[in-house]
Motif scaffolding. Structure first.
Motif, PDB file in Angstrom:
ATOM      1  N   ALA A 273     -45.189  14.155  -1.323  1.00 18.42           N
ATOM      2  CA  ALA A 273     -44.096  13.434  -0.814  1.00 18.42           C
ATOM      3  C   ALA A 273     -42.749  14.169  -0.929  1.00 18.42           C
ATOM      4  O   ALA A 273     -41.826  14.378  -0.089  1.00 18.42           O
ATOM      5  N   ILE A 274     -42.658  14.813  -2.218  1.00 19.16           N
ATOM      6  CA  ILE A 274     -41.409  15.378  -2.577  1.00 19.16           C
ATOM      7  C   ILE A 274     -41.597  16.565  -1.884  1.00 19.16           C
ATOM      8  O   ILE A 274     -40.226  17.204  -1.613  1.00 19.16           O
ATOM      9  N   THR A 275     -42.531  17.438  -1.969  1.00 17.70           N
ATOM     10  CA  THR A 275     -42.632  18.787  -1.305  1.00 17.70           C
ATOM     11  C   THR A 275     -42.163  18.814   0.139  1.00 17.70           C
ATOM     12  O   THR A 275     -41.493  19.389   0.917  1.00 17.70           O
ATOM     13  N   GLN A 276     -42.702  17.824   0.819  1.00 12.07           N
ATOM     14  CA  GLN A 276     -42.672  17.652   2.518  1.00 12.07           C
ATOM     15  C   GLN A 276     -41.062  17.044   2.627  1.00 12.07           C
ATOM     16  O   GLN A 276     -40.197  17.556   3.518  1.00 12.07           O
ATOM     17  N   SER A 277     -40.471  16.398   1.661  1.00  8.46           N
ATOM     18  CA  SER A 277     -39.064  15.884   1.593  1.00  8.46           C
ATOM     19  C   SER A 277     -37.995  17.245   1.625  1.00  8.46           C
ATOM     20  O   SER A 277     -36.926  17.153   2.173  1.00  8.46           O
ATOM     21  N   ALA A 278     -38.582  18.382   0.877  1.00 12.02           N
ATOM     22  CA  ALA A 278     -37.867  19.369   0.818  1.00 12.02           C
ATOM     23  C   ALA A 278     -37.748  20.410   1.835  1.00 12.02           C
ATOM     24  O   ALA A 278     -37.368  21.447   2.163  1.00 12.02           O
ATOM     25  N   ALA A 279     -39.076  20.200   2.596  1.00 11.94           N
ATOM     26  CA  ALA A 279     -39.080  21.110   3.750  1.00 11.94           C
ATOM     27  C   ALA A 279     -38.277  20.844   4.833  1.00 11.94           C
ATOM     28  O   ALA A 279     -38.249  19.421   5.348  1.00 11.94           O
ATOM     29  N   ARG A 280     -37.450  21.598   5.507  1.00 14.19           N
ATOM     30  CA  ARG A 280     -36.647  21.511   6.748  1.00 14.19           C
ATOM     31  C   ARG A 280     -36.287  23.002   7.235  1.00 14.19           C
ATOM     32  O   ARG A 280     -36.551  24.016   6.565  1.00 14.19           O
ATOM     33  N   ALA A 281     -35.631  22.895   8.457  1.00 14.44           N
ATOM     34  CA  ALA A 281     -35.217  24.002   9.032  1.00 14.44           C
ATOM     35  C   ALA A 281     -34.129  24.587   8.291  1.00 14.44           C
ATOM     36  O   ALA A 281     -33.083  24.045   8.847  1.00 14.44           O
ATOM     37  N   PHE A 282     -34.030  25.321   7.476  1.00 16.10           N
ATOM     38  CA  PHE A 282     -32.549  25.929   6.790  1.00 16.10           C
ATOM     39  C   PHE A 282     -32.263  26.983   7.789  1.00 16.10           C
ATOM     40  O   PHE A 282     -30.937  27.347   7.535  1.00 16.10           O
ATOM     41  N   TRP A 283     -33.018  27.740   8.607  1.00 14.87           N
ATOM     42  CA  TRP A 283     -32.364  28.794   9.251  1.00 14.87           C
ATOM     43  C   TRP A 283     -31.481  28.246  10.282  1.00 14.87           C
ATOM     44  O   TRP A 283     -31.774  27.825  11.007  1.00 14.87           O
TER      45      TRP A 283
ATOM     46  N   LYS B 228     -44.416  37.038   9.028  1.00 17.04           N
ATOM     47  CA  LYS B 228     -43.632  37.072   7.758  1.00 17.04           C
ATOM     48  C   LYS B 228     -42.735  36.028   7.351  1.00 17.04           C
ATOM     49  O   LYS B 228     -42.460  35.302   8.202  1.00 17.04           O
ATOM     50  N   TYR B 229     -42.663  35.978   6.192  1.00 22.91           N
ATOM     51  CA  TYR B 229     -42.065  34.794   5.584  1.00 22.91           C
ATOM     52  C   TYR B 229     -40.324  34.954   5.791  1.00 22.91           C
ATOM     53  O   TYR B 229     -39.823  35.900   5.091  1.00 22.91           O
ATOM     54  N   ASN B 230     -39.578  34.139   6.055  1.00 24.96           N
ATOM     55  CA  ASN B 230     -38.272  34.050   6.209  1.00 24.96           C
ATOM     56  C   ASN B 230     -37.669  34.059   4.854  1.00 24.96           C
ATOM     57  O   ASN B 230     -37.619  33.084   4.278  1.00 24.96           O
ATOM     58  N   PRO B 231     -37.007  34.924   4.430  1.00 26.88           N
ATOM     59  CA  PRO B 231     -36.337  34.979   3.126  1.00 26.88           C
ATOM     60  C   PRO B 231     -35.405  33.926   2.762  1.00 26.88           C
ATOM     61  O   PRO B 231     -35.296  33.145   1.622  1.00 26.88           O
ATOM     62  N   TRP B 232     -34.441  33.657   3.655  1.00 30.76           N
ATOM     63  CA  TRP B 232     -33.460  32.501   3.492  1.00 30.76           C
ATOM     64  C   TRP B 232     -34.133  31.288   3.297  1.00 30.76           C
ATOM     65  O   TRP B 232     -33.755  30.326   2.542  1.00 30.76           O
ATOM     66  N   SER B 233     -35.048  31.044   4.457  1.00 28.86           N
ATOM     67  CA  SER B 233     -35.684  29.775   4.439  1.00 28.86           C
ATOM     68  C   SER B 233     -36.694  29.311   3.003  1.00 28.86           C
ATOM     69  O   SER B 233     -36.532  28.265   2.537  1.00 28.86           O
TER      70      SER B 233
ATOM     71  N   TYR C 295     -42.647  28.155   7.279  1.00 30.69           N
ATOM     72  CA  TYR C 295     -41.762  29.438   7.389  1.00 30.69           C
ATOM     73  C   TYR C 295     -42.544  30.777   7.411  1.00 30.69           C
ATOM     74  O   TYR C 295     -41.859  31.929   7.257  1.00 30.69           O
ATOM     75  N   ASN C 296     -43.536  30.599   7.781  1.00 31.17           N
ATOM     76  CA  ASN C 296     -44.574  32.059   8.236  1.00 31.17           C
ATOM     77  C   ASN C 296     -44.509  32.444   9.491  1.00 31.17           C
ATOM     78  O   ASN C 296     -45.547  32.522  10.000  1.00 31.17           O
ATOM     79  N   GLY C 297     -43.578  32.358  10.152  1.00 29.62           N
ATOM     80  CA  GLY C 297     -43.463  32.711  11.762  1.00 29.62           C
ATOM     81  C   GLY C 297     -42.361  33.616  11.651  1.00 29.62           C
ATOM     82  O   GLY C 297     -41.592  33.332  12.849  1.00 29.62           O
ATOM     83  N   TYR C 298     -41.848  34.353  11.106  1.00 27.01           N
ATOM     84  CA  TYR C 298     -40.549  35.218  10.865  1.00 27.01           C
ATOM     85  C   TYR C 298     -40.935  36.398  11.856  1.00 27.01           C
ATOM     86  O   TYR C 298     -41.643  37.202  11.371  1.00 27.01           O
ATOM     87  N   TYR C 299     -40.503  36.588  12.901  1.00 29.31           N
ATOM     88  CA  TYR C 299     -40.572  37.668  13.960  1.00 29.31           C
ATOM     89  C   TYR C 299     -39.656  38.524  13.940  1.00 29.31           C
ATOM     90  O   TYR C 299     -38.550  38.039  14.247  1.00 29.31           O
ATOM     91  N   ILE C 300     -39.911  39.739  13.478  1.00 28.81           N
ATOM     92  CA  ILE C 300     -39.009  40.893  13.601  1.00 28.81           C
ATOM     93  C   ILE C 300     -39.442  42.056  14.490  1.00 28.81           C
ATOM     94  O   ILE C 300     -40.211  42.720  13.940  1.00 28.81           O
TER      95      ILE C 300
ATOM     96  N   PHE D 205     -40.420  38.045   2.866  1.00 30.90           N
ATOM     97  CA  PHE D 205     -41.321  38.474   1.965  1.00 30.90           C
ATOM     98  C   PHE D 205     -42.707  38.244   2.638  1.00 30.90           C
ATOM     99  O   PHE D 205     -43.033  37.759   3.649  1.00 30.90           O
ATOM    100  N   ASN D 206     -43.569  38.665   1.632  1.00 30.70           N
ATOM    101  CA  ASN D 206     -44.934  38.515   1.999  1.00 30.70           C
ATOM    102  C   ASN D 206     -45.534  37.183   1.057  1.00 30.70           C
ATOM    103  O   ASN D 206     -44.726  36.865   0.102  1.00 30.70           O
TER     104      ASN D 206
END
Length: 324
Positions: free
Chosen positions: A314-324, A283-288, A272-277, A238-239
């Motif tokens: 607080a809600i936004t930060q609670s949703a952020a995690r390492a999904f990948w 780039k933004y990791n699509p899955w994350s 999530y803006n550290g997707y290296y290909i 994602f961009n």
């Protein structure tokens, strides 16, 4: 609304505002939800011995075959268990179940079982549903497993022969197959391996040459420009504009997302803006990103609407995690 109508409506939503639907509506109407889809994952095709390798390969196909049999019975499409295709598929699945818990030495004798099983599944699906689209996930795993296995040369050649014959059965002279799509991390030259898969087009995530990068990115905005195998290299992530569009769509259901979009976007960028290909960076990791937005929406659906920026942060930060 029936379950079938709900399923169709959900799939139609996936194509809303897409180039395919807007630029070629006739093609969309002619092919949308017209074909059955066989989805086979080869992620478990590995083993310490040749026998376990064979059984795990068969298991990848058997799981899909059993699901199709169950679904077909539930839908009432199978009018008789004596149906030729039903009987053939049931017999080969029964053979698989019989040898599943036997010695792996016995499994070696059934080196063509995966091939026979796929043929039976192919005939079954095409007879009851029509020509199908085939998706094979992690198609490279069987080849990687053979390469990494601590086997002698003879055993490795035997395993390679089994997987080659299976791919030949799947792709060569298979009149039941409409289109096939293979996914994998490592590029496996199936044509050179003599698998019979001679009409494959490779779509790479990484340009083959450094000089191709710029032309590939430009070609990605014009997919029909005919710039070769690397024309889609900038479409596997994602961009920023796409992430903002996802947030805008989510804000229609959860207005708080629109109100605090800047903070949410900054959080996404931080996480999530550290997707290296390959040579592509930031780039933004699509899955994350997709998982984060889904989680955020789920939390907002279950909680009281936030009344302050502090609560939303607080809600936004609670949703952020390492999904990948």
């Amino acid at each position: 609304m029936s379950l079938a109508d709900k399923c169709r409506k959900k799939r139609e939503w996936l194509f809303d505002n897409t180039l395919l639907k807007s630029m070629d509506p006739e093609f969309y109407s002619a092919h949308f939800m017209k074909y059955p889809v066989l989805n086979i994952s080869l992620s478990e095709c590995k083993g310490e011995t040749l026998g376990s390798y064979i059984m795990n390969l068969c298991g990848c196909i058997a799981r899909v075959a059993k699901q199709w049999l169950k679904a077909c019975r539930a839908s009432g499409r199978i009018l008789s268990e004596d149906d030729i295709e039903v009987d053939s598929l049931r017999r080969v699945l029964q053979k698989y179940d019989e040898i599943l818990y036997e010695s792996t030495d016995i499994a070696i004798k059934y080196d063509n079982l995966a091939q026979v099983m796929f043929k039976a599944l192919s005939e079954f699906v095409s007879t009851h549903y029509g020509r199908y689209i085939l998706l094979i996930d992690e198609y490279d795993i069987p080849f990687i497993s053979i390469h990494l296995a601590e086997w002698d040369i003879k055993t490795k050649k035997a395993a390679q022969g089994i997987i080659k014959l299976l791919f030949q059965t799947i792709f060569k002279d298979n009149d039941n197959l409409l289109k096939g799509l293979l996914f994998g991390v490592f590029e496996v030259p199936l044509t050179e391996l003599g698998s019979g898969a001679n009409n494959i087009k490779e779509i790479r995530m990484i340009p083959s040459e450094e000089s191709d990068i710029q032309s590939s990115i430009l070609a990605a905005t014009h997919p029909h420009s005919g710039n070769g195998l690397d024309a889609l290299t900038d479409l596997f992530w994602f961009n920023t504009n796409e992430v903002e569009l996802m947030l805008e769509q989510s804000a229609k259901t959860h207005p708080a997302i629109g109100t605090y979009k800047s903070f949410i976007l900054a959080t996404i960028k931080e996480w999530y803006n550290g997707y290296y290909i390959g040579r592509f960076r930031c780039k933004y990791n699509p899955w994350s990103v997709s998982s984060f937005i889904e989680t955020l929406c789920s939390i907002l659906s279950q909680a009281e609407p936030p009344t302050s920026g502090f609560q939303m942060q607080a809600i936004t930060q609670s949703a952020a995690r390492a999904f990948w």
